[in-house]
Enzyme design. Structure first.
Site, short mmCIF file in Angstrom:
data_model
loop_
_atom_site.label_atom_id
_atom_site.label_comp_id
_atom_site.label_asym_id
_atom_site.label_seq_id
_atom_site.Cartn_x
_atom_site.Cartn_y
_atom_site.Cartn_z
N GLY A 72 0.96 -1.15 0.22
CA GLY A 72 0.03 0.04 -0.08
C GLY A 72 0.50 1.52 0.33
O GLY A 72 0.73 2.39 -1.11
N HIS A 202 -2.08 -7.81 2.36
CA HIS A 202 -1.89 -8.60 4.02
C HIS A 202 -2.92 -8.18 4.89
O HIS A 202 -3.31 -8.49 5.54
CB HIS A 202 -0.56 -7.88 4.64
CG HIS A 202 0.02 -7.25 4.73
ND1 HIS A 202 -0.36 -6.94 6.35
CD2 HIS A 202 -0.10 -6.16 4.13
CE1 HIS A 202 0.40 -5.11 6.49
NE2 HIS A 202 0.22 -4.81 5.15
N CYS A 326 2.41 1.67 11.81
CA CYS A 326 3.53 2.34 11.63
C CYS A 326 4.54 3.38 12.29
O CYS A 326 5.91 3.65 12.06
CB CYS A 326 3.36 2.94 9.92
SG CYS A 326 2.46 2.25 9.01
#
Length: 390
Positions: A72, A202, A326
């Site tokens: 992504g 994922h 993240c």
């Protein structure tokens, strides 16, 4: 050994066994290079094109509009950087929101250093952007609008269809980061009027390291990687064959099971949200109550720190997060929670529990049994708790 209750599916999901089963032969038996013209290579090419069709059908696109990437973040970078570069003679203005994933925000920040002007639109207390704010922000030199379909932290769904209509009317290119949305809500790129859409395998029980950028036919976009002729010459490099097979299989299953998934996740999510708000005082839900991802529960709990809460939950066999995966190593509060108006001290006490297909009613009951006690214990030691200040 006690069962681990995994509720961090917004960060990553487990690869489905049936997806892995489809992938395995492409590591060993069908290992050909899809660019080779012999029979082994042709078999590999057929597998790539089958996956391309599977992805296209899942989002209402044409196979030639599907481009495979490494994930992504790469898809977001490609869409924003290369589309903006291709249109820079028209202008250097980009519109986005304050709550985007860092793959979008950091890319926009990098473009600002190159002379681009970026408008970061605010969101309301539920995390939704007003489509009319998008319309008002459009200028003669606007070349791109990029707004996520669903927020990765608080789960709020954005008015993508309305924004897409505005983009179409004004002739501005429109990209959406749909990484959290694919496999969770119905998607039709034509109904949404999006020109580019990012996804990552994922997030819907496919493998890691594989993503997609949908690029509507006719959209001018530059090369991401120069080299061979792979991905219609725009992204060179030998295809990640097993992962491509995996994302195709995973998205087909996800779309087929979407009604069942939505019903189950929404029920468990609402039980989790209602239970937490009922059992824990001075706790608030983050994100829109109903216009949210079916599996997302994000709450802020006053007087405690999110990392301590996660550690205690982990010891109890419950896996969650305090925000985006993240940025889990950062001590700064979530930019998303600050954008919806939370003060720093409350934003620091956030908990995201994102459900998955393996979660059960018993899992939710276990969380509701363990969490209030953990919070009470942490508050008893917290210098922020009012009783401890006396």
């Amino acid at each position: 050994m006690n069962k681990i209750i995994y509720m961090d599916n917004a960060a990553t999901t487990a690869t489905r066994p049936e997806v892995l089963e489809k992938m395995l032969p492409y590591f060993t038996e069908h290992y050909g290079n899809p660019s080779s013209i012999h029979s082994v290579g042709r078999d590999a090419r057929k597998a790539v094109e089958k996956a391309r069709r599977q992805v296209a059908e899942a989002i209402g696109a044409e196979p030639r509009e599907i481009y495979f990437t490494a994930g992504g973040s790469e898809s977001d970078n490609w869409a924003i950087r290369c589309a903006s570069a291709a249109l820079e003679k028209k202008g250097k203005h980009i519109i986005t929101t304050a709550i985007e994933h860092h793959a979008v925000l950091h890319t926009c920040a990098a473009l600002e250093k190159k002379g681009y002007r970026v408008t970061y639109l605010p969101v309301d207390g539920d995390g939704r952007v007003d489509p009319e704010d998008v319309r008002k922000a459009i200028c003669d030199d606007t070349v791109l609008i990029t707004v996520m379909a669903a927020n990765n932290e608080i789960g709020t769904l954005e008015p993508i269809k309305e924004i897409g209509q505005i983009a179409k009317e004004t002739g501005v290119l429109f990209h959406t980061d749909a990484v959290q949305a694919v496999g969770a809500i119905p998607i039709d790129v034509n109904d949404w009027n999006v020109d580019m859409l990012s996804m990552s395998g994922h997030k819907f029980h496919g493998p890691k390291g594989i993503g997609v950028l949908y690029i509507r036919k006719g959209v001018k976009i530059g090369n991401l990687i120069y080299g061979g002729a792979q991905e219609r010459g725009l992204r060179a490099g030998t295809e990640n064959l097993p992962a491509i097979v995996g994302i195709g299989e995973a998205i087909e299953i996800a779309v087929k099971e979407l009604p069942e998934y939505t019903a189950k996740m929404t029920s468990l999510r609402d039980q989790l949200i209602d239970g937490i708000l009922a059992e824990i005082p001075e706790c608030r839900l983050n994100g829109h109550r109903t216009l949210r991802l079916p599996a997302n529960c994000n709450v802020s709990i006053r007087y405690i720190e999110g990392e301590s809460l996660l550690m205690r939950l982990d010891l109890a066999g419950i896996e969650g997060s305090s925000g985006s995966a993240c940025t889990s190593g950062s001590l700064d509060p979530s930019h998303v929670l600050l954008a919806i108006g939370l003060p720093h001290e409350i934003a620091h006490g956030s908990l995201r529990l994102s459900l998955g297909t393996e979660n059960t009613q018993q899992d939710v009951e276990k969380v509701l049994k363990e969490l209030p006690g953990i919070v009470k214990n942490l508050r008893s030691m917290s210098p922020l708790t009012p009783e401890n200040l006396k």
